[in-house]
Design an enzyme around this catalytic site. Structure first.
Site, short mmCIF file in Angstrom:
data_model
loop_
_atom_site.label_atom_id
_atom_site.label_comp_id
_atom_site.label_asym_id
_atom_site.label_seq_id
_atom_site.Cartn_x
_atom_site.Cartn_y
_atom_site.Cartn_z
N LYS A 139 57.91 66.85 65.86
CA LYS A 139 58.11 66.88 64.42
C LYS A 139 56.99 66.19 63.65
CE LYS A 139 63.12 67.43 64.55
NZ LYS A 139 64.43 66.97 64.05
N ASP A 158 63.53 62.74 66.44
CA ASP A 158 63.02 62.50 65.08
C ASP A 158 61.98 61.39 65.05
OD1 ASP A 158 64.79 64.39 63.88
OD2 ASP A 158 66.40 62.92 64.06
N GLY A 217 65.24 70.82 65.68
CA GLY A 217 65.25 71.48 66.98
C GLY A 217 66.45 72.38 67.12
N ASP A 248 65.81 66.00 59.15
CA ASP A 248 66.42 66.56 60.36
C ASP A 248 67.71 67.25 59.90
OD1 ASP A 248 67.23 66.88 63.13
OD2 ASP A 248 68.58 65.18 62.78
#
Length: 216
Positions: free
Chosen positions: A141, A168, A96, A7
């Protein structure tokens, strides 16, 4: 080879892109409130992202670029990325957040990754439209990680996911090794390991034989 997926906001970086952008529109506090609600799983990520983007309607391209230029990698992140790639692993950023901010932060440190999957803030007439587009608005994800693993012919068991927030969770739950980087309370139970620094993450990856041990 392993696939290592990070991330970005809150993990590789301690910057929050939408807040940096929001400061230029005077809406940073509203941005942070929306972000916090999403990261604690009180609001869907897609809803939160669209709400935050709408607050940026009319922000100039110049102001947006200045905000993206303030995005920074955490201490030790660039070195860890380099070590992973030198060891032959495929390093991906699945976020994102926004592609331009990720690119600027990497460029600043002189480091590169193999894959970036991120969203974008479209512009018209030199200003943000207040909309958002990209693969990780409503897409999750886990899908992104599984798709990339399939493309690379890497078994999902040989994937590593590193993240901190509720969005996540999908990739943390499917990855072979899930690492929480100072994870939110709702995320912690899904993590195999929890770390609070890039140095510690490097040591964890040495312990899993992903990286060679460095000389002390």
């Amino acid at each position: 080879m392993r696939l290592v997926a990070f991330d970005f906001d809150g993990t590789l970086s301690d910057s929050e892109m939408t807040v940096l952008l929001g400061e230029r529109e005077g809406v940073a506090e509203r941005m942070q409130d929306i972000t916090d609600r999403a990261m604690n799983d009180e609001l869907s990520y897609a809803e939160s992202l669209r709400e935050r983007a709408s607050l940026l309607d009319g922000l100039s391209e110049e102001d947006a670029e200045e905000a993206f230029g303030e995005v920074r990698l955490r201490p030790g992140a660039a070195e860890l990325i380099d070590r992973l790639r030198e060891a032959g692993h495929h390093v991906a950023i699945l976020t994102g957040g926004f592609e331009r901010g990720v690119e600027r932060a990497l460029e600043r440190e002189g480091v590169a990754v193999d894959t970036i999957v991120a969203n974008r803030l479209p512009m018209a007439g030199g200003r943000l439209t207040g909309e958002v587009e990209g693969p990780l608005i409503t897409g999750t994800k886990d899908d992104a990680l599984e798709s990339l693993a399939a493309d690379l012919d890497v078994p999902i068991s040989r994937t590593i996911a590193v993240g901190d927030g509720a969005n996540d969770l999908p990739m943390l739950e499917v990855a072979g090794l899930s690492v929480g980087y100072v994870p939110k309370d709702a995320v912690r139970p899904s993590c195999d390991v929890v770390v609070a620094s890039m140095h510690r993450l490097g040591k964890v990856l040495e312990g899993y034989n992903v990286l060679r041990r460095e000389e002390e």
